[in-house]
Design an enzyme around this catalytic site. Structure first.
Site, PDB file in Angstrom:
ATOM      1  N   GLY A 225      20.352   3.235  14.442  1.00 52.09           N
ATOM      2  CA  GLY A 225      20.354   2.314  13.304  1.00 52.09           C
ATOM      3  C   GLY A 225      20.974   0.972  13.645  1.00 52.09           C
TER       4      GLY A 225
ATOM      5  N   LYS B 100      12.277   1.409  19.422  1.00 53.81           N
ATOM      6  CA  LYS B 100      13.240   2.519  19.306  1.00 53.81           C
ATOM      7  C   LYS B 100      13.336   3.277  20.628  1.00 53.81           C
ATOM      8  CE  LYS B 100      14.088   6.797  16.825  1.00 53.81           C
ATOM      9  NZ  LYS B 100      13.748   7.671  15.715  1.00 53.81           N
TER      10      LYS B 100
ATOM     11  N   LYS C 161      28.544   6.839  -2.675  1.00 49.45           N
ATOM     12  CA  LYS C 161      29.521   6.792  -1.582  1.00 49.45           C
ATOM     13  C   LYS C 161      30.894   7.258  -2.070  1.00 49.45           C
ATOM     14  CE  LYS C 161      27.261   3.446   1.335  1.00 49.45           C
ATOM     15  NZ  LYS C 161      27.342   2.266   2.150  1.00 49.45           N
TER      16      LYS C 161
HETATM   17  N1  LIG Z   1      23.219  -2.725   7.416  1.00 49.25           N
HETATM   18  C1  LIG Z   1      24.036  -3.185   6.496  1.00 49.25           C
HETATM   19  O1  LIG Z   1      24.088  -4.386   6.173  1.00 49.25           O
HETATM   20  C2  LIG Z   1      24.985  -2.270   5.818  1.00 49.25           C
HETATM   21  C3  LIG Z   1      25.806  -2.833   4.846  1.00 49.25           C
HETATM   22  C4  LIG Z   1      26.618  -2.013   4.152  1.00 49.25           C
HETATM   23  C5  LIG Z   1      26.644  -0.648   4.438  1.00 49.25           C
HETATM   24  N2  LIG Z   1      25.877  -0.131   5.426  1.00 49.25           N
HETATM   25  C6  LIG Z   1      25.981   1.320   5.651  1.00 49.25           C
HETATM   26  O2  LIG Z   1      25.984   1.677   7.041  1.00 49.25           O
HETATM   27  C7  LIG Z   1      25.300   2.923   7.208  1.00 49.25           C
HETATM   28  C8  LIG Z   1      24.174   2.740   8.247  1.00 49.25           C
HETATM   29  O3  LIG Z   1      23.350   1.646   7.835  1.00 49.25           O
HETATM   30  P1  LIG Z   1      22.265   0.959   8.817  1.00 49.25           P
HETATM   31  O4  LIG Z   1      21.840  -0.294   8.134  1.00 49.25           O
HETATM   32  O5  LIG Z   1      22.788   0.928  10.204  1.00 49.25           O
HETATM   33  O6  LIG Z   1      21.074   2.053   8.689  1.00 49.25           O
HETATM   34  P2  LIG Z   1      19.661   2.081   9.462  1.00 49.25           P
HETATM   35  O7  LIG Z   1      19.466   0.891  10.316  1.00 49.25           O
HETATM   36  O8  LIG Z   1      18.644   2.439   8.412  1.00 49.25           O
HETATM   37  O9  LIG Z   1      19.829   3.341  10.443  1.00 49.25           O
HETATM   38  C9  LIG Z   1      19.905   4.622   9.936  1.00 49.25           C
HETATM   39  C10 LIG Z   1      20.111   5.602  11.056  1.00 49.25           C
HETATM   40  O10 LIG Z   1      20.252   6.913  10.462  1.00 49.25           O
HETATM   41  C11 LIG Z   1      19.331   7.778  11.124  1.00 49.25           C
HETATM   42  N3  LIG Z   1      18.962   8.841  10.185  1.00 49.25           N
HETATM   43  C12 LIG Z   1      18.483   8.710   8.930  1.00 49.25           C
HETATM   44  N4  LIG Z   1      18.291   9.941   8.386  1.00 49.25           N
HETATM   45  C13 LIG Z   1      18.654  10.855   9.328  1.00 49.25           C
HETATM   46  C14 LIG Z   1      18.660  12.276   9.382  1.00 49.25           C
HETATM   47  N5  LIG Z   1      18.234  13.033   8.349  1.00 49.25           N
HETATM   48  N6  LIG Z   1      19.114  12.888  10.510  1.00 49.25           N
HETATM   49  C15 LIG Z   1      19.525  12.140  11.587  1.00 49.25           C
HETATM   50  N7  LIG Z   1      19.539  10.784  11.596  1.00 49.25           N
HETATM   51  C16 LIG Z   1      19.097  10.158  10.480  1.00 49.25           C
HETATM   52  C17 LIG Z   1      18.168   6.885  11.530  1.00 49.25           C
HETATM   53  O11 LIG Z   1      17.409   7.513  12.534  1.00 49.25           O
HETATM   54  P3  LIG Z   1      15.854   7.185  12.845  1.00 49.25           P
HETATM   55  O12 LIG Z   1      15.864   6.083  13.908  1.00 49.25           O
HETATM   56  O13 LIG Z   1      15.313   8.462  13.358  1.00 49.25           O
HETATM   57  O14 LIG Z   1      15.203   6.743  11.565  1.00 49.25           O
HETATM   58  C18 LIG Z   1      18.948   5.667  12.042  1.00 49.25           C
HETATM   59  O15 LIG Z   1      19.462   5.923  13.320  1.00 49.25           O
HETATM   60  C19 LIG Z   1      24.780   3.304   5.809  1.00 49.25           C
HETATM   61  O16 LIG Z   1      25.704   4.187   5.211  1.00 49.25           O
HETATM   62  C20 LIG Z   1      24.772   1.990   5.056  1.00 49.25           C
HETATM   63  O17 LIG Z   1      24.964   2.151   3.666  1.00 49.25           O
HETATM   64  C21 LIG Z   1      25.020  -0.905   6.119  1.00 49.25           C
END
Ligand SMILES: NC(=O)c1ccc[n+]([C@@H]2O[C@H](COP(=O)([O-])OP(=O)(O)OC[C@H]3O[C@@H](n4cnc5c(N)ncnc54)[C@H](OP(=O)(O)O)[C@@H]3O)[C@@H](O)[C@H]2O)c1
Length: 304
Positions: free
Chosen positions: A13, A49, A130
């Site tokens: 991610g 990826k 959360k």
């Molecule tokens: N990005 C932001 O600006 C931001 C801001 C505030 C909070 N956050 C928090 O940070 C966390 C991560 O966010 P992100 O933006 O980095 O998310 P992201 O880019 O959507 O990445 C999600 C990751 O989770 C994996 N995943 C999803 N479902 C899964 C499952 N069932 N089993 C195993 N792996 C799984 C995905 O794998 P695949 O590659 O296989 O899909 C990917 O590696 C979240 O809790 C989000 O709320 C992010």
């Protein structure tokens, strides 16, 4: 003391990839749990990826294929780790709670490890979910650290704060609200470096660790003027009033655009943000005073 073994779940991610890198850079044996391309819900097996996974492995990460829904695989992976860092994404509040509860159950079945929940704030419904996860985490007795920044750089900065844009504005910048409200922007690499520091820092156990470098507070107006300085010309400004933004969120196509607009609404409009917390909080800039953080301006400099 041997370096703790770290397992990152969600390592492909936006945040997860930096967590894996920060963990490897800090010398931790690091495993990354990755969904097989054919798994339902997993991102398509894009070359991007595949290349990312290859890079993480080349840098020393150990690849474990699995899914949060595969309890046995999850338990086996956790048994080989001292610390689990969760950076799993979500599509709905329900899914967010479900994923995290599954990880907690696996941690309990595997033995005693510390969980760092890599989740930042907000979007109201997701925030509620959360908070429920945090209650469950506290009740579980699993030693943990919840790491909170706010908006990570890559989420809004490349689009100058407008989730509907494809990239930085060329002629007109669309600004939600009056553009004056400041929000905290933190670089993914810095969030990851703090998370890895925290995992072996007893001062962070069972606490919420905020990453809030004061210089990283920035409003949409300031962000647009940083961009203008960088491109060397003025942009037209189109201000979207709060009521209009709220209607847009209602009408927006499903996740993730509605969620992204809701984050802008809660983070960048005055009086909307909410992040009630009862847990003990500590601040990364106080715990690690020597650490330097990428500012909004530096990030934009590297972008354009
Ligand atoms: N990005 C932001 O600006 C931001 C801001 C505030 C909070 N956050 C928090 O940070 C966390 C991560 O966010 P992100 O933006 O980095 O998310 P992201 O880019 O959507 O990445 C999600 C990751 O989770 C994996 N995943 C999803 N479902 C899964 C499952 N069932 N089993 C195993 N792996 C799984 C995905 O794998 P695949 O590659 O296989 O899909 C990917 O590696 C979240 O809790 C989000 O709320 C992010």
């Amino acid at each position: 003391m041997a370096s703790s073994r770290i397992l990152v779940i969600g390592g492909t991610g936006r945040l997860g990839r930096h967590l894996v890198t920060a963990s490897l850079d800090a010398g931790h044996p690091t495993a990354v749990l990755v969904r097989r391309p054919a798994t339902a819900g997993a991102r398509a097996d894009s070359p991007v990826k595949a290349k990312l996974i290859e890079e993480l492995c080349d840098n020393g990460a150990r690849l474990v294929y699995g899914d949060v829904n595969d309890h046995d695989i999850l338990v086996a992976a956790i048994k080989n780790a001292d610390v689990v860092i969760c950076a799993v994404g979500h599509t709905t509040p329900h899914k967010l709670v479900e994923n995290q509860i599954k990880i907690m159950e696996a941690i309990r079945d595997a033995g005693n490890v510390k969980l760092a929940e890599q989740m930042l704030e907000p979007a109201r419904s997701i925030l509620g979910a959360k908070l429920r996860v945090r209650e469950a985490l506290r009740a579980s007795g699993i030693p943990h650290t919840i790491v909170c920044g706010y908006l990570v750089h890559g989420f809004l900065l490349p689009k100058a704060g407008n989730p509907e844009a494809d990239g930085p504005p060329v002629t007109t910048a669309t600004i939600s609200g009056d553009g004056k409200q400041k929000a905290m922007f933190v670089d993914e690499k810095d969030m990851s470096a703090v998370t890895i520091k925290a995992e072996e820092d007893p001062r962070t156990v069972d606490k919420i660790l905020y990453v809030q470098p004061p210089a990283n507070l920035c409003s949409l107006n300031q962000l647009v003027s940083v961009l203008e300085k960088k491109i060397g010309r003025d942009l037209e400004k189109c201000y979207v009033p709060e009521e209009e933004l709220a209607i847009k969120i209602e009408a927006a196509s499903p996740f993730p655009l509605n969620f992204q607009l809701a984050i802008v609404h809660s983070a960048l409009l005055p009086g909307v943000a909410s992040c009630g917390q009862t847990a003990v909080r500590v601040e990364a800039t106080e715990l690690y005073p020597d650490m330097e953080y990428v500012t909004v301006e530096e990030y934009i400099d590297g972008l354009i």
